[in-house]
Design an enzyme around this catalytic site. Structure first.
Site, PDB file in Angstrom:
ATOM      1  N   GLY A  35       9.780 -15.843 -12.091  1.00 13.69           N
ATOM      2  CA  GLY A  35      10.447 -15.819 -10.790  1.00 13.69           C
ATOM      3  C   GLY A  35      11.922 -15.703 -11.058  1.00 13.69           C
ATOM      4  O   GLY A  35      12.346 -14.905 -11.883  1.00 13.69           O
ATOM      5  N   GLU A  36      12.691 -16.528 -10.424  1.00 12.82           N
ATOM      6  CA  GLU A  36      14.151 -16.513 -10.632  1.00 12.82           C
ATOM      7  C   GLU A  36      14.551 -17.944 -10.999  1.00 12.82           C
ATOM      8  O   GLU A  36      14.409 -18.862 -10.197  1.00 12.82           O
ATOM      9  CB  GLU A  36      14.823 -16.034  -9.346  1.00 12.82           C
ATOM     10  N   CYS A  67       8.645 -16.562 -18.860  1.00 16.49           N
ATOM     11  CA  CYS A  67       9.826 -15.879 -18.335  1.00 16.49           C
ATOM     12  C   CYS A  67      10.795 -16.885 -17.701  1.00 16.49           C
ATOM     13  O   CYS A  67      11.408 -17.652 -18.434  1.00 16.49           O
ATOM     14  CB  CYS A  67       9.385 -14.771 -17.382  1.00 16.49           C
ATOM     15  N   ARG A  96      19.320 -15.002 -20.447  1.00 11.05           N
ATOM     16  CA  ARG A  96      18.597 -14.455 -19.286  1.00 11.05           C
ATOM     17  C   ARG A  96      18.821 -12.943 -19.203  1.00 11.05           C
ATOM     18  O   ARG A  96      19.846 -12.444 -19.652  1.00 11.05           O
ATOM     19  CB  ARG A  96      19.099 -15.101 -17.990  1.00 11.05           C
ATOM     20  N   ILE A 125       9.497  -8.476 -17.577  1.00  7.02           N
ATOM     21  CA  ILE A 125      10.153  -8.163 -16.305  1.00  7.02           C
ATOM     22  C   ILE A 125      11.480  -8.914 -16.245  1.00  7.02           C
ATOM     23  O   ILE A 125      11.501 -10.144 -16.132  1.00  7.02           O
ATOM     24  CB  ILE A 125       9.264  -8.574 -15.112  1.00  7.02           C
ATOM     25  N   ARG A 126      12.586  -8.171 -16.333  1.00  8.09           N
ATOM     26  CA  ARG A 126      13.925  -8.809 -16.364  1.00  8.09           C
ATOM     27  C   ARG A 126      13.867 -10.043 -17.272  1.00  8.09           C
ATOM     28  O   ARG A 126      14.272 -11.141 -16.900  1.00  8.09           O
ATOM     29  CB  ARG A 126      14.385  -9.185 -14.957  1.00  8.09           C
ATOM     30  N   HIS A 162       4.930 -11.812 -19.544  1.00  6.67           N
ATOM     31  CA  HIS A 162       3.899 -12.206 -18.580  1.00  6.67           C
ATOM     32  C   HIS A 162       2.537 -11.696 -19.041  1.00  6.67           C
ATOM     33  O   HIS A 162       2.126 -10.608 -18.625  1.00  6.67           O
ATOM     34  CB  HIS A 162       4.201 -11.602 -17.206  1.00  6.67           C
ATOM     35  N   GLU A 164      -0.164 -12.888 -18.035  1.00 15.21           N
ATOM     36  CA  GLU A 164      -1.052 -13.009 -16.871  1.00 15.21           C
ATOM     37  C   GLU A 164      -1.053 -11.731 -16.051  1.00 15.21           C
ATOM     38  O   GLU A 164      -2.017 -11.440 -15.356  1.00 15.21           O
ATOM     39  CB  GLU A 164      -0.684 -14.240 -16.022  1.00 15.21           C
TER      40      GLU A 164
HETATM   41  N1  GLN Z   1      15.511 -12.837 -14.739  1.00 16.97           N
HETATM   42  C1  GLN Z   1      14.813 -13.972 -14.214  1.00 16.97           C
HETATM   43  C2  GLN Z   1      15.640 -15.265 -14.346  1.00 16.97           C
HETATM   44  O1  GLN Z   1      16.745 -15.238 -14.783  1.00 16.97           O
HETATM   45  C3  GLN Z   1      13.465 -14.155 -14.883  1.00 16.97           C
HETATM   46  C4  GLN Z   1      12.553 -13.004 -14.565  1.00 16.97           C
HETATM   47  C5  GLN Z   1      11.085 -13.368 -14.576  1.00 16.97           C
HETATM   48  O2  GLN Z   1      10.703 -14.540 -14.506  1.00 16.97           O
HETATM   49  N2  GLN Z   1      10.251 -12.340 -14.627  1.00 16.97           N
HETATM   50  O3  GLN Z   1      15.181 -16.301 -14.002  1.00 16.97           O
END
Ligand code: GLN
Length: 188
Positions: A35-36, A67, A96, A125-126, A162, A164
């Site tokens: 998530g973030e 992540c 990050r 993902i990011r 990820h 999952e």
């Molecule tokens: N870039 C997000 C963060 O800084 C993490 C991305 C993710 O969980 N897929 O939290």
């Protein structure tokens, strides 16, 4: 979240969603999803979860962070926002969004010999990267160029990617094993 639940279902592991301290009291292990991380940090504080989570981590509850979950478990961030806090527990420094804007998402396969004999399908993902690890931290997986993307310290497992999303069960299976051992330790 749903993806983690599907993987746990496939492994036959029972699970509940944890949003409150009372719900946290009912579980033997925890997955902190992606998530973030700045938002997860704010929500854990607003909902009174920060201290209970830190206490359970200190008491040895197995926690698996993917992540943003890895970011939450890290002791140090190289690029935290000004008021961003982590829960900590893993003696690592994490950056990050380490792959920059051009390659924000990609899929690859990884080797993680301590976890599984088979290649692991991993979706990034990011994603964050582990830049430094302390002496007590095991590296579970790297990219082919050596950059660290999966670590373990005691009952804490943190990964940049990820599994999952690709439906790879291996890391979750490994984590469920840690939870089972923590609940019913095997005595030699
Ligand atoms: N870039 C997000 C963060 O800084 C993490 C991305 C993710 O969980 N897929 O939290």
């Amino acid at each position: 979240m749903r993806e983690h639940e599907r993987v746990l279902d496939a492994l036959g592991a029972s699970h509940v969603a944890v949003r409150t301290p009372a719900e946290l009291d009912t579980v033997d292990g925890l997955i902190i999803p992606g998530g973030e991380s700045t938002v997860i940090d704010k929500l854990t504080r607003i909902f009174g979860m920060r201290d209970p989570l830190r206490a359970r981590i200190a008491n040895g509850m197995p926690v698996f962070g993917t992540c943003a979950g890895l970011i939450m478990l890290s002791d140090r961030l190289s690029d935290a926002t000004h008021d961003q806090q982590t829960l900590g527990g893993l003696d690592v420094t994490v950056r990050r969004n380490a792959f920059g804007s051009q390659v924000e998402s990609f899929e690859t396969t990884l080797l993680a010999p301590a976890v599984t004999d088979d290649p692991v399908a991993a979706t990034f993902i990011r994603a964050p990267l582990v830049e430094e690890v302390g002496a007590g931290v095991s590296v579970l997986a790297t990219l082919t160029d050596g950059r660290i993307v999966a670590v373990q310290q005691g009952n804490l497992v943190g990964i940049s990617f990820h599994p999952e999303i690709s439906g790879d069960l291996s890391f979750h299976n490994y984590f469920v094993g840690l939870v089972a051992d923590a609940v019913a330790p095997v005595h030699a």
